[in-house]
Design an enzyme around this catalytic site. Structure first.
Site, PDB file in Angstrom:
ATOM      1  N   SER A 189       0.794  -1.225   0.000  1.00 52.14           N
ATOM      2  CA  SER A 189       0.000   0.000   0.000  1.00 52.14           C
ATOM      3  C   SER A 189       0.829   1.279   0.000  1.00 52.14           C
ATOM      4  O   SER A 189       0.339   2.316  -0.429  1.00 52.14           O
ATOM      5  CB  SER A 189      -0.968   0.001   1.178  1.00 52.14           C
ATOM      6  OG  SER A 189      -0.292  -0.286   2.380  1.00 52.14           O
ATOM      7  N   HIS A 211      -5.606  -3.255  -2.558  1.00 52.00           N
ATOM      8  CA  HIS A 211      -5.348  -2.310  -3.650  1.00 52.00           C
ATOM      9  C   HIS A 211      -5.384  -2.966  -5.028  1.00 52.00           C
ATOM     10  O   HIS A 211      -5.103  -2.309  -6.027  1.00 52.00           O
ATOM     11  CB  HIS A 211      -4.005  -1.614  -3.433  1.00 52.00           C
ATOM     12  CG  HIS A 211      -3.968  -0.839  -2.159  1.00 52.00           C
ATOM     13  ND1 HIS A 211      -4.474   0.430  -2.046  1.00 52.00           N
ATOM     14  CD2 HIS A 211      -3.551  -1.184  -0.926  1.00 52.00           C
ATOM     15  CE1 HIS A 211      -4.331   0.841  -0.799  1.00 52.00           C
ATOM     16  NE2 HIS A 211      -3.774  -0.116  -0.102  1.00 52.00           N
ATOM     17  N   LYS A 217     -12.166   0.839  -1.280  1.00 52.43           N
ATOM     18  CA  LYS A 217     -11.164   1.452  -2.156  1.00 52.43           C
ATOM     19  C   LYS A 217     -11.726   1.468  -3.584  1.00 52.43           C
ATOM     20  O   LYS A 217     -12.612   2.255  -3.851  1.00 52.43           O
ATOM     21  CB  LYS A 217      -9.838   0.721  -1.978  1.00 52.43           C
ATOM     22  CG  LYS A 217      -9.287   1.037  -0.574  1.00 52.43           C
ATOM     23  CD  LYS A 217      -8.059   0.302  -0.142  1.00 52.43           C
ATOM     24  CE  LYS A 217      -7.672   0.783   1.250  1.00 52.43           C
ATOM     25  NZ  LYS A 217      -6.815  -0.143   1.984  1.00 52.43           N
TER      26      LYS A 217
END
Ligand SMILES: *Cc1c(COP(=O)(O)O)cnc(C)c1O
Length: 397
Positions: free
Chosen positions: A187, A215, A246
């Site tokens: 990240s 991610h 996200k």
């Protein structure tokens, strides 16, 4: 002031002098590249809303519809009465979506990715009390580190992405339950773990592989199925964790794995069991997010992200800066010192560009960085503006 408060105050002042004090900025508009923060209009390169779904009208409309259908709150934990049809539908959709990569897949929706990591690590280790070992990459996310601490298992940290070191550690382990855990996309660095090699080791040594794809989900792979699709991985030993706050633009996370693993989590995972179920409306909105990720439009958004990444790779470099090689929308620029990175972030903000300064303990001391993140809703002009500002900064510093 009482003595107790004095202790805290002294600690905070110390953080301040070290350039490590954290401050929140208040966003006054929806999450989008062009937003308002602390009363100022800015162009933001800060969010993990990689596909621009957080403020997408179709997703917000689904959230409203979810509230109309299911109300504002779930009212209880999943095992009491809080498990709604919306949660169930989302879990089925996610299990179908990840099906090419798992054997007899099922999915479990949890309130946050933080809790999902705690849930999987504690529950898998609890299958063989006192006889579990967790192998964890040195740069794993804080929620994984906390999960390993809570799991009451032996913990072996291996050097970042170091496959031979992991192999050596697995070879000497006599644990009954072995769990290898890694971020897929790191990240704060944006690099991708060598998952095919790690999975091969896990299969050879009878270990679970927990992939934290916070991610990668929605971003990697042709259909946005994430790291497993990116590397074409399939294994019954895979336990996949994807987050939904996200790229999916809403909130929460899910674990996808063999149906028996999911059933075990429902029996034993305390971060799943002992908490109120997330609002069903969120799960309902996420059905729309997943449909968008899995659509032609989702593919176009991923293609746009790649173009922007390529454009940013022309980033100007000051001699003391280091651009980390990254094939993801996380594009860090390592500046080094805390004071320097704070000054750089401040200089950018004065030009209306919002980029966050990441310092220790989130990253190793001496590697403070600007963490630039791209979204498919950025334009080429947006990225050009950032490049110009960095160029000026590089010349002046
Ligand atoms: C953000 C993140 C998490 C936590 O997910 P939340 O849903 O925000 O709690 C876990 N792992 C990684 C690698 C992350 O970046």
């Amino acid at each position: 002031m009482t003595a107790l408060i004095d202790v805290l105050q002294a600690q905070i002042e110390q953080l301040d002098t070290q350039g490590l004090r954290r401050r929140r900025r208040t966003a006054e508009a929806a999450c989008a590249p062009h937003t308002v923060v602390d009363g100022r209009r800015v162009l933001s390169f800060n969010s993990n809303d990689y596909l621009g779904l957080a403020a997408d009208p179709r997703v917000t409309a689904a959230l409203q519809e979810g509230a109309r259908l299911y109300g504002a709150g779930s009212g209880a934990s999943h095992l009491v009465s809080g498990h709604s049809k919306a949660h169930e539908e989302l879990e089925e959709r996610l299990a179908d979506f990840l099906a090419p990569h798992l054997l007899q897949p099922r999915a479990l929706y949890l309130s946050t990715g933080y809790m999902a990591n705690l849930a999987v690590l504690t529950a898998l280790a609890a299958a063989t009390p006192g006889e579990a070992e967790i192998f964890s990459d040195a740069l794993n996310h804080a929620s994984i580190i906390d999960g390993t601490r809570l799991a009451r298992a032996k913990v072996t940290v291996y050097a970042h992405n170091d496959v031979p070191a992991l192999e050596a550690a697995l070879a000497v382990s006599s644990a009954k339950t072995k769990i290898v855990v890694t971020d897929s996309v790191f990240s704060m660095d944006g690099d991708i773990a060598p998952l095919p090699q790690i999975l091969a080791l896990c299969e050879r040594h009878g270990a679970w592989l927990l992939v934290d794809d916070a991610h990668g989900f929605g971003v990697l792979g042709e259909h946005g199925r994430g790291a497993l699709e990116y590397f074409s991985l399939t294994s019954p030993q895979l336990v996949y964790m994807g987050t939904l706050g996200k790229a999916a633009g809403v909130s929460g996370a899910f674990v996808a794995a063999h149906a028996t693993v999911i059933d075990w989590l429902v029996q034993r995972a305390r971060p799943y069991i002992y908490t109120t179920a997330a609002a069903p409306a969120l799960a309902h909105a996420l059905l729309t997010s997943v449909a968008l990720i899995d659509s032609r439009e989702g593919q176009q958004r991923r293609a746009q992200l790649e173009l922007l990444q390529h454009q940013l790779s022309g980033m100007p470099l000051h001699a003391g800066w280091k651009r980390l090689a990254s094939a993801t929308p996380i594009q860090p620029l390592v500046i080094g010192g805390n004071a320097e990175v704070l000054a750089a972030a401040q200089a950018l903000l004065e030009q209306g560009l919002w980029v966050s300064a990441i310092r220790a303990p989130t990253v190793p001391a001496g590697t403070a960085r600007l963490r630039i993140t791209l979204s498919a809703t950025h334009t080429h002009d947006d990225v050009a503006r950032l490049l110009d500002a960095l160029h000026t900064l590089a010349k002046e510093s």
